[in-house]
Enzyme design. Structure first.
Site, PDB file in Angstrom:
ATOM      1  N   PHE A   1       0.815  -1.153   0.099  1.00 35.42           N
ATOM      2  CA  PHE A   1      -0.043  -0.058   0.039  1.00 35.42           C
ATOM      3  C   PHE A   1       0.648   1.115  -0.035  1.00 35.42           C
ATOM      4  O   PHE A   1       0.358   2.263   0.527  1.00 35.42           O
ATOM      5  CB  PHE A   1      -0.925   0.114   1.160  1.00 35.42           C
ATOM      6  CG  PHE A   1      -1.672  -1.291   1.371  1.00 35.42           C
ATOM      7  CD1 PHE A   1      -2.704  -1.679   0.409  1.00 35.42           C
ATOM      8  CD2 PHE A   1      -1.522  -2.011   2.595  1.00 35.42           C
ATOM      9  CE1 PHE A   1      -3.177  -2.981   0.752  1.00 35.42           C
ATOM     10  CE2 PHE A   1      -1.899  -3.260   2.617  1.00 35.42           C
ATOM     11  CZ  PHE A   1      -3.060  -3.818   1.425  1.00 35.42           C
TER      12      PHE A   1
ATOM     13  N   GLY B   1       2.499   2.267  -2.709  1.00 37.20           N
ATOM     14  CA  GLY B   1       2.835   2.972  -4.220  1.00 37.20           C
ATOM     15  C   GLY B   1       3.730   2.242  -5.144  1.00 37.20           C
ATOM     16  O   GLY B   1       4.123   2.886  -6.092  1.00 37.20           O
ATOM     17  N   LYS B   2       4.146   1.142  -4.787  1.00 39.38           N
ATOM     18  CA  LYS B   2       5.315   0.660  -5.482  1.00 39.38           C
ATOM     19  C   LYS B   2       4.996   0.366  -6.974  1.00 39.38           C
ATOM     20  O   LYS B   2       5.607   0.801  -7.968  1.00 39.38           O
ATOM     21  CB  LYS B   2       5.684  -0.766  -4.675  1.00 39.38           C
ATOM     22  CG  LYS B   2       6.536  -0.375  -3.592  1.00 39.38           C
ATOM     23  CD  LYS B   2       7.071  -1.662  -2.984  1.00 39.38           C
ATOM     24  CE  LYS B   2       5.746  -2.737  -2.636  1.00 39.38           C
ATOM     25  NZ  LYS B   2       4.870  -2.535  -1.739  1.00 39.38           N
ATOM     26  N   THR B   3       3.856  -0.133  -7.160  1.00 41.19           N
ATOM     27  CA  THR B   3       3.371  -0.839  -8.343  1.00 41.19           C
ATOM     28  C   THR B   3       2.934   0.468  -9.140  1.00 41.19           C
ATOM     29  O   THR B   3       3.192   0.590 -10.326  1.00 41.19           O
ATOM     30  CB  THR B   3       2.170  -1.845  -8.378  1.00 41.19           C
ATOM     31  OG1 THR B   3       2.832  -3.043  -7.792  1.00 41.19           O
ATOM     32  CG2 THR B   3       1.801  -2.081  -9.708  1.00 41.19           C
TER      33      THR B   3
ATOM     34  N   GLU C   1       6.348  -7.137  -8.205  1.00 38.58           N
ATOM     35  CA  GLU C   1       6.335  -8.086  -7.271  1.00 38.58           C
ATOM     36  C   GLU C   1       7.756  -8.978  -7.230  1.00 38.58           C
ATOM     37  O   GLU C   1       7.589 -10.228  -7.136  1.00 38.58           O
ATOM     38  CB  GLU C   1       4.975  -9.040  -7.458  1.00 38.58           C
ATOM     39  CG  GLU C   1       3.879  -8.183  -7.315  1.00 38.58           C
ATOM     40  CD  GLU C   1       3.468  -7.582  -5.963  1.00 38.58           C
ATOM     41  OE1 GLU C   1       4.088  -7.911  -4.995  1.00 38.58           O
ATOM     42  OE2 GLU C   1       2.586  -6.869  -5.924  1.00 38.58           O
TER      43      GLU C   1
END
Length: 168
Positions: A2, A4-6, A72
């Site tokens: 949650f 904001g990596k993606t 991921e």
């Protein structure tokens, strides 16, 4: 989770596409939370990707690729750092997103090795669900001891160090 990596990965890859660079995006085949093949952020921003079984498969794609995105990364095998080095040595820009720690606060999969060899590391933080401070931990809210456990808001919440250690 949650943090904001993606979302950041998608943003960087879209900018590469705007620059008219050839981009390939990969994710683990087992990561099907939002979509079977697309990379999807928690706010449902998405981008088509190629789901793969193992990191060496990345080397089989696109000889004219200029930018490779990997989402991921913590779920990939320990060969991922070597694959990234091979790509980088060919002049390919490699952008990787993944959790650096598992639900126990321990280094996760190939992430420590990737962070060690990376030329640039950007750590993004979520907001602690308990106190609102910057969160660097993923606290598992369900009873399950598996390291590789796919879940969302029903299974995890972001925590700062103090709230993670308290485990309340």
């Amino acid at each position: 989770m949650f943090s904001g990596k993606t979302e950041e990965l998608i943003r960087r890859l879209r900018r590469a596409k705007i620059a008219k660079l050839n981009v390939e995006i990969f994710k683990p085949k087992t990561e099907i939370r939002y979509h079977e093949s697309d990379v999807v952020s928690h706010d449902f921003t998405s981008m088509p990707s190629t789901p793969i079984d193992n990191s060496s498969s990345i080397l089989l794609f696109g000889s004219n690729t200029e930018v490779v995105g990997i989402d991921e990364a913590q779920f990939f095998d320990d060969g991922l750092p070597e694959v990234c080095v091979i790509l980088a040595n060919k002049g390919i820009r490699v952008i990787v997103a993944g959790l650096d720690m598992d639900f126990q606060g321990k280094p996760f999969g190939p992430m420590p090795a990737l962070m060690a060899i990376a030329e640039d590391v950007t750590k993004v933080h979520a907001i602690c669900a308990q106190c609102g401070a910057p969160a660097t931990y993923s606290y598992r809210t369900v009873a399950n001891d598996e390291t590789f456990y796919l879940g969302e808001k029903e299974s995890y919440e972001p925590r700062c160090r103090a709230c993670f250690v308290r485990k309340e």
